[in-house]
Design a protein around this motif. Structure first.
Motif, PDB file in Angstrom:
ATOM      1  N   ARG A  15       0.828  -1.195   0.000  1.00 30.04           N
ATOM      2  CA  ARG A  15       0.000   0.000   0.000  1.00 30.04           C
ATOM      3  C   ARG A  15       0.867   1.251   0.000  1.00 30.04           C
ATOM      4  NH1 ARG A  15      -4.538  -0.532  -2.003  1.00 30.04           N
ATOM      5  NH2 ARG A  15      -5.446   1.108  -0.801  1.00 30.04           N
ATOM      6  N   GLU A  27      -3.055   3.724   1.889  1.00 31.13           N
ATOM      7  CA  GLU A  27      -3.913   3.530   3.058  1.00 31.13           C
ATOM      8  C   GLU A  27      -4.171   4.863   3.763  1.00 31.13           C
ATOM      9  OE1 GLU A  27      -3.809   0.713   6.937  1.00 31.13           O
ATOM     10  OE2 GLU A  27      -3.299  -0.165   4.994  1.00 31.13           O
ATOM     11  N   ASP A  41      -6.880   5.989  -4.432  1.00 33.64           N
ATOM     12  CA  ASP A  41      -6.890   4.827  -5.307  1.00 33.64           C
ATOM     13  C   ASP A  41      -8.277   4.774  -5.924  1.00 33.64           C
ATOM     14  OD1 ASP A  41      -7.070   2.323  -6.468  1.00 33.64           O
ATOM     15  OD2 ASP A  41      -6.067   1.290  -4.822  1.00 33.64           O
TER      16      ASP A  41
END
Length: 171
Positions: A15, A27, A41
């Motif tokens: 991540r 994240e 994302d």
């Protein structure tokens, strides 16, 4: 390459990704390239997608999707500018990967950034933070050798992948 469904392509566990001095933490939803920026994302079942800072791109989840030449929409539309192949290409990028074409990707609305992809993910990017150089035109006309020559300038840089897991592999 055999076709696979998007559901068969793993999302991958990393991540956090780093390209030179550019880092993103998906994240946490932020990145850093001289200054901190928000990033998201925006991937879906057909495409991988990043939106934030200089990283505004969409790539197909399936490798045969690169043959379409363009993917995504609006600000996130990404075009294949040029495809380069052969061991000299991988050597130029210091990419120790099995054989894969290298795709130079970009969006003419943002001419100061070109992304370098293989089927294994983003190898790096050329970015002119001052916006002086039309890297899209250089990539289309001269490919990686032209970008490398232009990269001699102190005003922009090539940012190679520093993490083991590459962002955006296709299956």
């Amino acid at each position: 390459m055999p076709a696979v469904s998007a559901a068969q392509v793993p999302d991958g566990s990393p991540r956090v990704y780093v390209w030179g001095s550019i880092a993103i933490d998906l994240e946490a939803g932020r990145g850093r390239a001289g200054q901190t920026f928000a990033i998201r994302d925006c991937s879906d079942s057909d495409n991988k997608c990043l939106d934030g800072g200089m990283l505004r791109l969409t790539t197909p989840r399936l490798c045969n999707g690169y043959a379409q030449g363009a993917f995504g929409e609006g600000e996130l539309k990404t075009e294949v500018l040029r495809v380069e192949e052969g061991p000299e290409v991988r050597a130029r990028l210091d990419a120790d990967l099995p054989n894969s074409p290298m795709f130079l990707l970009g969006n003419s609305a943002r001419p100061n950034v070109v992304y370098v992809f293989s089927r294994y993910g983003m190898q790096g990017l050329y970015w002119d933070p001052l916006g002086k150089e039309d890297l899209i035109a250089v990539a289309r006309a001269e490919g990686l050798p032209g970008l490398a020559r232009t990269g001699q300038s102190a005003d922009f840089f090539y940012f190679p992948a520093q993490t083991l897991g590459l962002w955006g592999p296709c299956g």
